[in-house]
Design an enzyme around this catalytic site. Structure first.
Site, PDB file in Angstrom:
ATOM      1  N   HIS A 248       0.872  -1.179   0.000  1.00  0.00           N
ATOM      2  CA  HIS A 248       0.000   0.000   0.000  1.00  0.00           C
ATOM      3  C   HIS A 248       0.905   1.223   0.000  1.00  0.00           C
ATOM      4  O   HIS A 248       1.524   1.529   1.018  1.00  0.00           O
ATOM      5  CB  HIS A 248      -0.880   0.020   1.250  1.00  0.00           C
ATOM      6  CG  HIS A 248      -1.801  -1.166   1.356  1.00  0.00           C
ATOM      7  ND1 HIS A 248      -3.108  -1.138   0.914  1.00  0.00           N
ATOM      8  CD2 HIS A 248      -1.602  -2.418   1.834  1.00  0.00           C
ATOM      9  CE1 HIS A 248      -3.671  -2.320   1.126  1.00  0.00           C
ATOM     10  NE2 HIS A 248      -2.778  -3.122   1.694  1.00  0.00           N
ATOM     11  N   LEU A 249       1.003   1.908  -1.138  1.00  0.00           N
ATOM     12  CA  LEU A 249       1.898   3.068  -1.193  1.00  0.00           C
ATOM     13  C   LEU A 249       1.173   4.389  -0.950  1.00  0.00           C
ATOM     14  O   LEU A 249       1.783   5.460  -1.023  1.00  0.00           O
ATOM     15  CB  LEU A 249       2.701   3.092  -2.492  1.00  0.00           C
ATOM     16  CG  LEU A 249       3.632   1.886  -2.725  1.00  0.00           C
ATOM     17  CD1 LEU A 249       4.590   2.143  -3.883  1.00  0.00           C
ATOM     18  CD2 LEU A 249       4.404   1.477  -1.486  1.00  0.00           C
TER      19      LEU A 249
ATOM     20  N   ASN B  99      -6.791   0.705  -2.488  1.00  0.00           N
ATOM     21  CA  ASN B  99      -7.504   1.464  -1.440  1.00  0.00           C
ATOM     22  C   ASN B  99      -6.850   2.819  -1.150  1.00  0.00           C
ATOM     23  O   ASN B  99      -6.492   3.139  -0.024  1.00  0.00           O
ATOM     24  CB  ASN B  99      -7.684   0.638  -0.159  1.00  0.00           C
ATOM     25  CG  ASN B  99      -6.385   0.264   0.537  1.00  0.00           C
ATOM     26  OD1 ASN B  99      -5.315   0.283  -0.072  1.00  0.00           O
ATOM     27  ND2 ASN B  99      -6.462  -0.085   1.809  1.00  0.00           N
TER      28      ASN B  99
ATOM     29  N   ASP C  31      -8.809  -5.159  -1.712  1.00  0.00           N
ATOM     30  CA  ASP C  31      -8.050  -5.383  -0.475  1.00  0.00           C
ATOM     31  C   ASP C  31      -8.198  -4.248   0.528  1.00  0.00           C
ATOM     32  O   ASP C  31      -8.199  -3.070   0.177  1.00  0.00           O
ATOM     33  CB  ASP C  31      -6.566  -5.589  -0.775  1.00  0.00           C
ATOM     34  CG  ASP C  31      -5.790  -5.775   0.511  1.00  0.00           C
ATOM     35  OD1 ASP C  31      -6.005  -6.791   1.177  1.00  0.00           O
ATOM     36  OD2 ASP C  31      -5.005  -4.883   0.866  1.00  0.00           O
TER      37      ASP C  31
ATOM     38  N   HIS D 131      -9.331 -10.366  -0.348  1.00  0.00           N
ATOM     39  CA  HIS D 131      -9.046 -10.158   1.071  1.00  0.00           C
ATOM     40  C   HIS D 131     -10.159 -10.911   1.801  1.00  0.00           C
ATOM     41  O   HIS D 131     -11.291 -10.436   1.866  1.00  0.00           O
ATOM     42  CB  HIS D 131      -9.077  -8.645   1.358  1.00  0.00           C
ATOM     43  CG  HIS D 131      -9.074  -8.260   2.795  1.00  0.00           C
ATOM     44  ND1 HIS D 131      -8.106  -7.446   3.336  1.00  0.00           N
ATOM     45  CD2 HIS D 131      -9.922  -8.543   3.815  1.00  0.00           C
ATOM     46  CE1 HIS D 131      -8.351  -7.255   4.627  1.00  0.00           C
ATOM     47  NE2 HIS D 131      -9.457  -7.908   4.941  1.00  0.00           N
TER      48      HIS D 131
ATOM     49  N   ASP E 174       2.204  -6.989   2.347  1.00  0.00           N
ATOM     50  CA  ASP E 174       1.068  -6.174   2.807  1.00  0.00           C
ATOM     51  C   ASP E 174       1.592  -4.935   3.545  1.00  0.00           C
ATOM     52  O   ASP E 174       1.004  -4.499   4.545  1.00  0.00           O
ATOM     53  CB  ASP E 174       0.110  -6.984   3.695  1.00  0.00           C
ATOM     54  CG  ASP E 174      -1.230  -6.273   3.879  1.00  0.00           C
ATOM     55  OD1 ASP E 174      -1.458  -5.242   3.216  1.00  0.00           O
ATOM     56  OD2 ASP E 174      -2.038  -6.745   4.700  1.00  0.00           O
TER      57      ASP E 174
ATOM     58  N   HIS F  17       1.045   3.639   8.213  1.00  0.00           N
ATOM     59  CA  HIS F  17       0.033   4.508   8.815  1.00  0.00           C
ATOM     60  C   HIS F  17       0.746   5.611   9.574  1.00  0.00           C
ATOM     61  O   HIS F  17       1.718   5.347  10.287  1.00  0.00           O
ATOM     62  CB  HIS F  17      -0.876   3.731   9.763  1.00  0.00           C
ATOM     63  CG  HIS F  17      -1.808   2.800   9.063  1.00  0.00           C
ATOM     64  ND1 HIS F  17      -2.869   3.244   8.300  1.00  0.00           N
ATOM     65  CD2 HIS F  17      -1.837   1.448   8.983  1.00  0.00           C
ATOM     66  CE1 HIS F  17      -3.513   2.204   7.798  1.00  0.00           C
ATOM     67  NE2 HIS F  17      -2.904   1.096   8.187  1.00  0.00           N
TER      68      HIS F  17
ATOM     69  N   PRO G 248      -5.387  -0.810  11.276  1.00  0.00           N
ATOM     70  CA  PRO G 248      -4.608  -2.034  11.126  1.00  0.00           C
ATOM     71  C   PRO G 248      -3.562  -1.891  10.024  1.00  0.00           C
ATOM     72  O   PRO G 248      -3.816  -1.221   9.019  1.00  0.00           O
ATOM     73  CB  PRO G 248      -5.662  -3.081  10.734  1.00  0.00           C
ATOM     74  CG  PRO G 248      -6.758  -2.294  10.085  1.00  0.00           C
ATOM     75  CD  PRO G 248      -6.729  -0.912  10.660  1.00  0.00           C
TER      76      PRO G 248
HETATM   77  O1  DOR Z   1      -3.704  -4.555   8.043  1.00  0.00           O
HETATM   78  C1  DOR Z   1      -4.113  -4.202   6.947  1.00  0.00           C
HETATM   79  N1  DOR Z   1      -3.919  -2.959   6.482  1.00  0.00           N
HETATM   80  N2  DOR Z   1      -4.777  -5.076   6.192  1.00  0.00           N
HETATM   81  C2  DOR Z   1      -5.380  -4.716   5.048  1.00  0.00           C
HETATM   82  O2  DOR Z   1      -5.969  -5.547   4.411  1.00  0.00           O
HETATM   83  C3  DOR Z   1      -5.375  -3.307   4.612  1.00  0.00           C
HETATM   84  C4  DOR Z   1      -4.202  -2.611   5.145  1.00  0.00           C
HETATM   85  C5  DOR Z   1      -4.259  -1.110   4.993  1.00  0.00           C
HETATM   86  O3  DOR Z   1      -4.647  -0.614   3.933  1.00  0.00           O
HETATM   87  O4  DOR Z   1      -3.875  -0.415   5.934  1.00  0.00           O
HETATM   88 ZN    ZN Z   2      -3.367  -5.101   2.067  1.00  0.00          ZN
END
Ligand code: DOR
Ligand code: ZN
Length: 443
Positions: A76-77, A108, A168, A195, A321, A325, A339
């Site tokens: 996830h960039l 996402n 996802d 997912h 993955d 954050h 998460p």
């Molecule tokens: O822990 C997660 N973070 N699981 C995911 O499926 C999405 C991801 C996120 O985009 O932060």
């Molecule tokens: Zn993911």
């Protein structure tokens, strides 16, 4: 916007490293005597270059292991929309430091990658940065809302050549919609990545449902929530022939289901993350939100089953993955934290230490699960190729004899959510080469 070319056979290429590069004293796949690898204009020209060969640039390989460039099919960039956590540029730097030459960034974002132009913007930005091929994953449903299927065909034909679709972060809950997506995906030959998280079983879940969550008073996320979707989508793959891939498999029961699917000849594939291969829910006892991830960290019996499944081929790929954050979304109560965990810069070390250093597998195995098979599952040309003359010079140089400590303050990402903080590793990436261009070099 869209190009009239067919799905490109070789993939769009960023500027190859022009001229020549000599990588002295390396052991491809950690095998045999050290050799000199000569790269010319982005392609491997020789695996046995003479000592007196000269080149425009040189790397001293110091007898280290040479692997095909690593491929991460799940990151996830965060660009566009959440650049305080990561950008395509910082994520590309993290990827290069982690040994990756290609990554797939999930849809996402804000806005969600559900249109060809959005996918193209991501691909083009990655090529401009030039440190790693950043492939856009397209959303399965518009806005990840689970209602309307996106235009797979248009995104595939775009300059981004989208080859994988996933909601996802969210699961495609609606079985009938997943079936229609599978029929469409089969028709246009793209991969669907699920997912697996049944929604009604995980409405408020924050931790693996088990004794630790009960003790800590955390809402549980039962294994059945993952396994019921895995079972459902295996049957959809069987009946509608689509290529379906399962993201971040986390339970022993999912492994059993995948084994059954394989025994039936059903075309499904799966990935596992380094954190699910290394950590358990025992980590939650500190209530540190850095350990909150989706799916959650599970029990040792699950970790053991996942390792076994990766070793025996039931699970084909390691994917990080990588989910940055910003601090404000992690420095809070466990239940309120987002998460996700950083993973790009620690992945190779975890896999090599767990499987190679322990004597359970060799470097060919690492090449298989971190490069060849992810490239094969995503039908990605130019990556995950053999280290051989005439092949694109996408390569990762690995120091297999070192000691280093993972620290959040050292990572390339603006985010700090590194669950491996303070852990000691004995393998690390020494250099990364993308089509002959040195994208990372510790020297
Ligand atoms: O822990 C997660 N973070 N699981 C995911 O499926 C999405 C991801 C996120 O985009 O932060
Ligand atoms: Zn993911």
């Amino acid at each position: 916007m869209t190009s009239d070319k067919n799905f490109p056979a070789t993939g769009p290429l960023s500027d190859p490293g022009e001229g020549s590069l000599l990588i002295r004293n390396v052991r491809p796949y950690g095998e045999g005597e050290a050799r000199n690898v000569l790269v010319q204009d982005g392609v491997i020209a020789s695996l046995d270059a003479a000592e007196d060969t000269s080149a425009d640039r040189e790397i001293d390989g110091k007898g280290r292991v040479l692997l095909p460039g690593l491929v991460d099919m799940h990151v996830h960039l965060r660009e566009p929309g959440n650049e305080e956590a990561e950008t395509i540029e910082s994520g590309s730097r993290a990827a290069a430091r982690g040994g990756f030459t290609a990554v797939f960034t999930m849809a996402n974002n804000t806005p969600v990658t559900d249109e060809p132009t959005l996918a193209e913007a991501i691909w083009n930005k990655g090529q401009k940065v030039g440190l790693c091929d950043v492939h856009a994953v397209g959303a399965i449903t518009r806005g990840l809302e689970g209602e309307h299927i996106t235009e797979f065909s248009m995104m595939k034909q775009s300059d981004a050549a989208v080859r994988m679709f996933s909601d996802d972060g969210k699961c495609v809950q609606n079985a009938a919609l997943m079936r229609r997506a599978a029929e469409y995906a089969r028709g246009v030959d793209v991969l669907l990545a699920q997912h697996a998280q049944e929604g009604t079983l995980t409405a408020k879940s924050v931790a693996h449902e088990g004794p630790v969550a009960s003790e800590l008073g955390l809402e549980g996320w039962p294994r059945a929530a993952e396994e019921s979707i895995v079972a459902r989508d295996i049957l959809i793959a069987r009946d509608y022939g689509a290529r379906i891939h399962f993201c971040h498999i986390s339970t022993a029961g999912s492994v059993e289901l995948l084994r059954w699917a394989k025994s039936q000849g059903i075309k499904v594939t799966a990935e596992v993350t380094p954190h699910h291969l290394l950590l358990t829910d025992e980590r939650l006892r500190t209530y540190d939100a850095v350990n909150r991830v989706n799916p959650p960290l599970r029990e040792q019996s699950d970790v053991d089953a996942l390792r076994e499944a990766l070793l025996d081929g039931t699970i084909q790929a390691v994917a990080t993955d990588h989910a940055p954050h910003a601090d404000e979304f992690k420095a809070c109560e466990f239940e309120h934290a987002n998460p996700g965990m950083l993973g790009l810069e620690t992945s190779l070390a975890i896999i090599a230490d767990t499987f190679v250093k322990s004597g359970k597998a060799d470097w060919r195995f690492v090449a298989k699960v971190m490069s060849e098979q992810p490239a094969e599952i995503t039908q990605l040309p130019g990556h995950g190729r053999p280290i051989a003359e005439g092949e694109p010079a996408n390569l990762t140089l690995v120091d297999e004899d070192c000691t280093w400590t993972a620290k959040a303050e050292d990572v390339e990402s603006p985010a700090n959510n590194l669950p491996f903080e303070g852990m000691e590793f004995h393998t690390r990436v020494a250099a990364t080469i993308l089509r002959g261009k040195v994208t990372f070099n510790e020297q």
